[in-house]
Design a protein around this motif. Structure first.
Motif, PDB file in Angstrom:
ATOM      1  N   LEU A   1      20.573 -25.876 -44.743  1.00 35.66           N
ATOM      2  CA  LEU A   1      21.426 -26.736 -45.557  1.00 35.66           C
ATOM      3  C   LEU A   1      20.955 -28.178 -45.402  1.00 35.66           C
ATOM      4  O   LEU A   1      20.362 -28.536 -44.384  1.00 35.66           O
ATOM      5  CB  LEU A   1      22.883 -26.623 -45.078  1.00 35.66           C
ATOM      6  N   ARG A   2      21.210 -29.012 -46.415  1.00 38.01           N
ATOM      7  CA  ARG A   2      20.766 -30.414 -46.337  1.00 38.01           C
ATOM      8  C   ARG A   2      21.501 -31.169 -45.234  1.00 38.01           C
ATOM      9  O   ARG A   2      20.920 -32.004 -44.543  1.00 38.01           O
ATOM     10  CB  ARG A   2      21.004 -31.117 -47.679  1.00 38.01           C
ATOM     11  N   THR A   3      22.783 -30.899 -45.120  1.00 44.52           N
ATOM     12  CA  THR A   3      23.567 -31.566 -44.070  1.00 44.52           C
ATOM     13  C   THR A   3      24.258 -30.500 -43.225  1.00 44.52           C
ATOM     14  O   THR A   3      24.645 -29.451 -43.745  1.00 44.52           O
ATOM     15  CB  THR A   3      24.632 -32.502 -44.670  1.00 44.52           C
ATOM     16  N   PRO A   4      24.417 -30.744 -41.931  1.00 45.64           N
ATOM     17  CA  PRO A   4      25.084 -29.756 -41.078  1.00 45.64           C
ATOM     18  C   PRO A   4      26.534 -29.555 -41.496  1.00 45.64           C
ATOM     19  O   PRO A   4      27.208 -30.506 -41.906  1.00 45.64           O
ATOM     20  CB  PRO A   4      24.986 -30.351 -39.670  1.00 45.64           C
ATOM     21  N   TRP A   5      27.032 -28.321 -41.385  1.00 46.74           N
ATOM     22  CA  TRP A   5      28.409 -28.028 -41.801  1.00 46.74           C
ATOM     23  C   TRP A   5      29.405 -28.275 -40.664  1.00 46.74           C
ATOM     24  O   TRP A   5      30.614 -28.241 -40.870  1.00 46.74           O
ATOM     25  CB  TRP A   5      28.532 -26.602 -42.331  1.00 46.74           C
ATOM     26  N   ARG A   6      28.908 -28.557 -39.469  1.00 51.91           N
ATOM     27  CA  ARG A   6      29.773 -28.932 -38.346  1.00 51.91           C
ATOM     28  C   ARG A   6      29.101 -30.088 -37.610  1.00 51.91           C
ATOM     29  O   ARG A   6      27.916 -30.033 -37.314  1.00 51.91           O
ATOM     30  CB  ARG A   6      29.976 -27.735 -37.407  1.00 51.91           C
ATOM     31  N   GLU A   7      29.887 -31.115 -37.337  1.00 44.82           N
ATOM     32  CA  GLU A   7      29.330 -32.292 -36.662  1.00 44.82           C
ATOM     33  C   GLU A   7      29.247 -32.053 -35.155  1.00 44.82           C
ATOM     34  O   GLU A   7      30.156 -31.487 -34.549  1.00 44.82           O
ATOM     35  CB  GLU A   7      30.204 -33.520 -36.942  1.00 44.82           C
ATOM     36  N   ILE A   8      28.165 -32.509 -34.572  1.00 41.24           N
ATOM     37  CA  ILE A   8      27.970 -32.370 -33.131  1.00 41.24           C
ATOM     38  C   ILE A   8      27.085 -33.521 -32.658  1.00 41.24           C
ATOM     39  O   ILE A   8      26.173 -33.939 -33.381  1.00 41.24           O
ATOM     40  CB  ILE A   8      27.348 -30.988 -32.791  1.00 41.24           C
ATOM     41  N   THR A   9      27.368 -34.061 -31.484  1.00 39.86           N
ATOM     42  CA  THR A   9      26.557 -35.160 -30.944  1.00 39.86           C
ATOM     43  C   THR A   9      25.528 -34.583 -29.988  1.00 39.86           C
ATOM     44  O   THR A   9      25.877 -33.975 -28.976  1.00 39.86           O
ATOM     45  CB  THR A   9      27.447 -36.173 -30.199  1.00 39.86           C
ATOM     46  N   TRP A  10      24.260 -34.769 -30.333  1.00 39.99           N
ATOM     47  CA  TRP A  10      23.181 -34.232 -29.508  1.00 39.99           C
ATOM     48  C   TRP A  10      22.707 -35.266 -28.494  1.00 39.99           C
ATOM     49  O   TRP A  10      22.745 -36.468 -28.749  1.00 39.99           O
ATOM     50  CB  TRP A  10      21.996 -33.821 -30.387  1.00 39.99           C
ATOM     51  N   GLY A  11      22.252 -34.774 -27.359  1.00 39.75           N
ATOM     52  CA  GLY A  11      21.533 -35.630 -26.415  1.00 39.75           C
ATOM     53  C   GLY A  11      22.381 -36.354 -25.392  1.00 39.75           C
ATOM     54  O   GLY A  11      21.899 -36.682 -24.324  1.00 39.75           O
ATOM     55  N   ASP A  12      23.647 -36.629 -25.716  1.00 36.24           N
ATOM     56  CA  ASP A  12      24.481 -37.363 -24.771  1.00 36.24           C
ATOM     57  C   ASP A  12      25.532 -36.424 -24.183  1.00 36.24           C
ATOM     58  O   ASP A  12      26.599 -36.229 -24.754  1.00 36.24           O
ATOM     59  CB  ASP A  12      25.147 -38.555 -25.476  1.00 36.24           C
ATOM     60  N   ASN A  13      25.206 -35.819 -23.044  1.00 34.71           N
ATOM     61  CA  ASN A  13      26.114 -34.850 -22.417  1.00 34.71           C
ATOM     62  C   ASN A  13      26.917 -35.468 -21.266  1.00 34.71           C
ATOM     63  O   ASN A  13      27.739 -34.781 -20.659  1.00 34.71           O
ATOM     64  CB  ASN A  13      25.306 -33.652 -21.890  1.00 34.71           C
ATOM     65  N   LYS A  14      26.682 -36.746 -20.998  1.00 33.00           N
ATOM     66  CA  LYS A  14      27.336 -37.381 -19.844  1.00 33.00           C
ATOM     67  C   LYS A  14      28.856 -37.357 -19.960  1.00 33.00           C
ATOM     68  O   LYS A  14      29.557 -37.084 -18.985  1.00 33.00           O
ATOM     69  CB  LYS A  14      26.850 -38.823 -19.697  1.00 33.00           C
ATOM     70  N   ASN A  15      29.370 -37.658 -21.168  1.00 33.11           N
ATOM     71  CA  ASN A  15      30.820 -37.711 -21.342  1.00 33.11           C
ATOM     72  C   ASN A  15      31.474 -36.360 -21.095  1.00 33.11           C
ATOM     73  O   ASN A  15      32.510 -36.262 -20.434  1.00 33.11           O
ATOM     74  CB  ASN A  15      31.178 -38.204 -22.753  1.00 33.11           C
ATOM     75  N   SER A  16      30.848 -35.305 -21.642  1.00 32.78           N
ATOM     76  CA  SER A  16      31.400 -33.962 -21.461  1.00 32.78           C
ATOM     77  C   SER A  16      31.345 -33.534 -20.000  1.00 32.78           C
ATOM     78  O   SER A  16      32.297 -32.948 -19.472  1.00 32.78           O
ATOM     79  CB  SER A  16      30.634 -32.947 -22.325  1.00 32.78           C
ATOM     80  N   LEU A  17      30.233 -33.837 -19.340  1.00 32.76           N
ATOM     81  CA  LEU A  17      30.101 -33.476 -17.924  1.00 32.76           C
ATOM     82  C   LEU A  17      31.128 -34.234 -17.076  1.00 32.76           C
ATOM     83  O   LEU A  17      31.750 -33.662 -16.186  1.00 32.76           O
ATOM     84  CB  LEU A  17      28.686 -33.775 -17.430  1.00 32.76           C
TER      85      LEU A  17
END
Length: 288
Positions: free
Chosen positions: A20-36
């Motif tokens: 698809l041209r644009t993702p159908w679900r938004e997700i933040t890649w590369g920055d896992n510090k906040n979740s951890l």
């Protein structure tokens, strides 16, 4: 003599893109510090509770591998906690009910959430739906050996007659292989029965779609194509329809399998699923 003109041949129409041209679900890649950091700081609202996540699904779907992968992410290194089977067969590797704790920084510390893995849902030799129903209510003690012929009974030494809040399951997670062509009707029936029992108890439910790298060539190139992949979106939609789990409660992940180092994109997908699991389980435990 008239001029003859030939129509120039058109270039062949390119095949439709698998993305698809644009993702159908938004997700933040590369920055896992906040979740951890969120998970490191997490404390259940109900002070008596340790959040218990129960994984179930067909054999070979990647239940034990998911526990290992969560452990890898939280430890920040490769581990082998749940002893996943490296071979895919129609025989379940997990035979015993076991609770998996995850070590936290500081000696003797553990995260306030645990995982339980159960025997696969094979047609005749898999875990009985009645056993999972007992586990949901906290009646199953660690060490119980699954018996495909008969369920745990209240006279058994592994039967917990007075379960605490922490013994009970707070979130039920179905693990499914994205490569699976179709779920066998007998296995699907078990899954629906288990799902219905959890719904009656008010237990929140999520699903994990594993092996997304081998299920789609575009995701194999880069995991960041996961929410652009038309194939995986259809897979998730089909799974949602067959089991009745909403799309926003289904998470595609890649378990750690052949890697020897931590991978940021693998971690991002696992952390996205894990945060929601813990939050859902925490909300349920708080009501108990």
């Amino acid at each position: 003599m008239g001029n003859s003109s030939s129509t120039p041949s058109r270039p062949p129409t390119p095949p439709p893109s698998p993305l698809l041209r644009t993702p159908w679900r938004e997700i933040t890649w590369g920055d896992n510090k906040n979740s951890l950091q969120y998970l490191k700081n997490f404390q259940p609202q109900n002070e008596e509770a340790t959040i218990r996540v129960l994984l179930h699904g067909p054999v070979g779907a990647g239940k034990s591998s998911f526990i290992n992968s969560v452990n890898n992410v939280l430890q920040g290194k490769m581990t082998n906690e749940a002893l996943a089977s490296a071979t895919t067969s129609d025989q379940s590797f997990t035979k015993i009910y076991q609770t998996y704790k995850i070590k936290k920084e500081g000696r003797g510390n553990f995260y306030p959430f645990v995982f339980n893995d159960v025997m696969g849902l094979e047609e005749k030799t898999g875990v009985r739906a009645d056993d999972i129903k007992l586990a949901l209510k906290g009646h199953m003690k660690d060490g119980y050996k699954f018996n495909p012929v008969s369920s745990l009974s209240d006279g058994d030494s592994h039967y917990n007659s007075s379960p605490s809040i922490s013994d009970r399951v707070h979130v039920l997670v179905c693990i499914h292989d994205a490569n699976a062509v179709q779920i066998k009707s007998s296995v699907l029936e078990k899954m629906r029965e288990i799902r219905e029992a959890a719904s009656e108890l008010g237990i929140p439910q999520l699903a994990i779609l594993t092996h997304i790298d081998s299920a789609c060539g575009e995701t194999e190139k880069t995991l960041r194509n996961v929410y652009k992949s038309k194939h995986l979106k259809k897979k998730m939609g089909d799974f949602s329809s067959s089991l009745g789990i909403p799309m926003n409660c289904i998470f595609p992940v890649k378990n750690y399998s052949h890697e020897i180092q931590i991978n940021s994109d693998v971690d991002t997908l696992i952390l996205n699923a894990l945060r929601l699991m813990i939050d859902f389980g925490d909300d349920y435990a708080e009501k108990l």
